[in-house]
Motif scaffolding. Structure first.
Motif, mmCIF file in Angstrom:
data_model
loop_
_atom_site.group_PDB
_atom_site.id
_atom_site.type_symbol
_atom_site.label_atom_id
_atom_site.label_comp_id
_atom_site.label_asym_id
_atom_site.label_seq_id
_atom_site.Cartn_x
_atom_site.Cartn_y
_atom_site.Cartn_z
ATOM 1 N N VAL A 247 0.830 -1.203 0.000
ATOM 2 C CA VAL A 247 0.000 0.000 0.000
ATOM 3 C C VAL A 247 0.867 1.256 0.000
ATOM 4 O O VAL A 247 0.596 2.225 -0.724
ATOM 5 N N LEU A 248 1.934 1.249 0.788
ATOM 6 C CA LEU A 248 2.830 2.404 0.828
ATOM 7 C C LEU A 248 3.494 2.639 -0.520
ATOM 8 O O LEU A 248 3.609 3.783 -0.974
ATOM 9 N N LEU A 249 3.939 1.573 -1.165
ATOM 10 C CA LEU A 249 4.596 1.727 -2.454
ATOM 11 C C LEU A 249 3.618 2.203 -3.522
ATOM 12 O O LEU A 249 3.970 3.029 -4.374
ATOM 13 N N TYR A 250 2.397 1.682 -3.474
ATOM 14 C CA TYR A 250 1.416 2.052 -4.497
ATOM 15 C C TYR A 250 0.817 3.438 -4.250
ATOM 16 O O TYR A 250 0.676 4.237 -5.171
ATOM 17 N N GLN A 251 0.485 3.719 -2.998
ATOM 18 C CA GLN A 251 -0.245 4.938 -2.667
ATOM 19 C C GLN A 251 0.689 6.052 -2.185
ATOM 20 O O GLN A 251 0.344 7.228 -2.300
ATOM 21 N N GLY A 252 1.800 5.683 -1.589
ATOM 22 C CA GLY A 252 2.691 6.679 -1.025
ATOM 23 C C GLY A 252 2.386 7.007 0.417
ATOM 24 O O GLY A 252 3.199 7.658 1.095
ATOM 25 N N HIS A 253 1.264 6.564 0.933
ATOM 26 C CA HIS A 253 0.880 6.794 2.326
ATOM 27 C C HIS A 253 -0.263 5.854 2.667
ATOM 28 O O HIS A 253 -0.771 5.126 1.804
ATOM 29 N N LEU A 254 -0.652 5.842 3.934
ATOM 30 C CA LEU A 254 -1.793 5.048 4.392
ATOM 31 C C LEU A 254 -2.964 5.998 4.606
ATOM 32 O O LEU A 254 -3.013 6.703 5.621
ATOM 33 N N PRO A 255 -3.897 6.071 3.678
ATOM 34 C CA PRO A 255 -4.972 7.075 3.758
ATOM 35 C C PRO A 255 -5.760 7.046 5.061
ATOM 36 O O PRO A 255 -6.229 8.086 5.521
ATOM 37 N N ARG A 256 -5.910 5.876 5.667
ATOM 38 C CA ARG A 256 -6.687 5.798 6.905
ATOM 39 C C ARG A 256 -5.954 6.473 8.065
ATOM 40 O O ARG A 256 -6.601 7.002 8.981
ATOM 41 N N LEU A 257 -4.627 6.502 8.047
ATOM 42 C CA LEU A 257 -3.850 7.017 9.162
ATOM 43 C C LEU A 257 -3.396 8.452 8.961
ATOM 44 O O LEU A 257 -3.397 9.244 9.893
ATOM 45 N N PHE A 258 -2.965 8.809 7.769
ATOM 46 C CA PHE A 258 -2.519 10.173 7.517
ATOM 47 C C PHE A 258 -2.640 10.461 6.024
ATOM 48 O O PHE A 258 -2.582 9.563 5.190
ATOM 49 N N GLN A 259 -2.794 11.745 5.712
ATOM 50 C CA GLN A 259 -3.031 12.167 4.338
ATOM 51 C C GLN A 259 -1.751 12.576 3.615
ATOM 52 O O GLN A 259 -1.721 12.601 2.389
#
Length: 288
Positions: A247-259
C-alpha cells in the motif's frame, strides 16, 4: 486416477454448494449483511475447502498417486480462475480486508465483521472437509484420514526466513491487486491466478505460500513443530507487513492514518505562465 477423479468431484461439489449458498443468502439477507458477512463467509469456506483438498494432492499425491508438479500447478491455476469468477467480490482474506480499511475504502465495523466471517468460513470448511475425508472415498482420503492426527507443520524453514517469504508473497499479491483493481475482471482474475501459481511453486517448499492469515491459522497452527507465537510471526505478521509495504509503495501513504504523501510529491497540474509584464496591466510603466 481414481483418487484424482474423487478430488475433482470434491472441487466441483464445493464450488456448486457454495454458489447455491451465495445465491440463497443474497436473496434472503439485506445487502449490508450479505456484503459484509455472508459473502465473505461463503467465499472463505469455498477457498478453505479447496485449498485443504489441494494440500492433500500436493503432499500425498506425488508418492501415492504419481502426480507431478505440472498437474498440481495446472489444477491450482484453474482453481483460482474459478475462485476469481465465482467469489462475487469476496476477498476471503483478512489481509485484503485490512488493506481496504487502510485505503479508507471500508469502515471499521464492516472490516471487523468481514474478519469474523472469514475466520468462521474457514473453520466450517475445515470441519466439513474432515467429514468428507472420514468417508474415505479414495486412497488419498484414506491416507489423509490416518495422518490427520499427526499433521506436520507447513513451515519448513526458519521463522525469520518464513516471515520474509510470506511477506514477499503478500507484497507481490497485494501490489498486483492494487495495480489491477480498475482493470477488466478477465485480466485481473487471470493475473492473480497466475501469480498465486508462481508463488506456490517457488515459496511452497518453505511455507506453503498461504499469505492468507485465516487459512494458515486453520490449516497449520494446530500442527506440531513450532509454537503458536512462531506461527503468528510467519503467517500473520509476515503477510500484514507485506500488505502495508504494498500500500505504501502504491499509494505513497496510508490514507486511513494520515493524508500526507510520504514517498511521492504531487505536482500542480496547471502551470502559472511566466513572462514580462505589459504596461497598463497593473504595474506602473517604466520611465523613458
Amino acid at each position: 486416477m481414481a483418487g484424482l477423479n474423487v478430488s475433482l468431484s470434491f472441487f466441483f461439489a464445493t464450488v456448486a454448494l457454495c454458489e447455491v449458498a451465495r445465491r440463497v443468502s443474497k436473496a434472503l439477507l439485506p445487502t449490508v449483511a450479505y456484503d459484509n458477512f455472508a459473502r465473505e463467509a461463503v467465499g472463505a469456506a469455498q477457498l478453505g475447502a479447496c485449498c485443504l483438498e489441494m494440500r492433500v494432492l500436493a503432499e500425498i499425491g506425488p508418492w501415492a498417486g504419481g502426480f507431478g508438479p505440472d498437474l498440481l500447478m495446472t489444477l491450482l491455476f484453474l482453481l483460482f480462475l474459478v475462485h476469481g469468477a465465482t467469489l462475487d467480490g469476496a476477498s476471503a482474506n483478512p489481509a485484503v480486508s485490512l488493506q481496504e480499511f487502510l485505503m479508507a475504502e471500508a469502515s471499521l465495523p464492516s472490516t471487523l465483521l468481514k474478519l469474523v466471517a472469514q475466520g468462521l468460513g474457514v473453520q466450517i470448511a475445515c470441519a466439513l472437509t474432515r467429514v468428507c475425508w472420514a468417508c474415505e472415498l479414495s486412497d488419498l482420503h484414506l491416507l489423509q484420514n490416518l495422518m490427520a492426527q499427526h499433521c506436520s507443520s507447513a513451515l519448513h524453514t526458519s521463522v525469520t526466513h518464513g516471515a520474509l517469504v510470506e511477506g514477499a508473497c503478500a507484497f507481490c499479491f497485494h501490489l498486483t491487486l492494487l495495480r489491477l483493481q480498475h482493470s477488466p475482471p478477465i485480466y485481473r482474475v487471470s493475473a492473480v491466478a497466475l501469480l498465486v501459481t508462481v508463488t506456490a511453486y517457488t515459496a511452497g517448499p518453505f511455507t506453503s505460500a498461504f499469505f492468507n492469515p485465516s487459512l494458515a491459522a486453520a490449516v497449520t497452527f494446530h500442527c506440531s513443530g513450532h509454537t503458536a507465537l512462531e506461527y503468528v510471526q510467519v503467517y500473520w505478521l509476515g503477510p500484514f507487513a507485506g500488505m502495508v509495504l504494498a500500500v505504501l509503495l502504491y499509494q505513497g501513504h496510508l490514507p486511513r492514518l494520515f493524508q500526507r504523501n510520504l514517498l511521492y510529491t504531487q505536482k500542480n497540474k496547471y502551470r502559472t505562465p511566466r513572462g514580462k509584464l505589459v504596461p497598463g496591466s497593473g504595474e506602473p510603466p517604466e520611465p523613458t
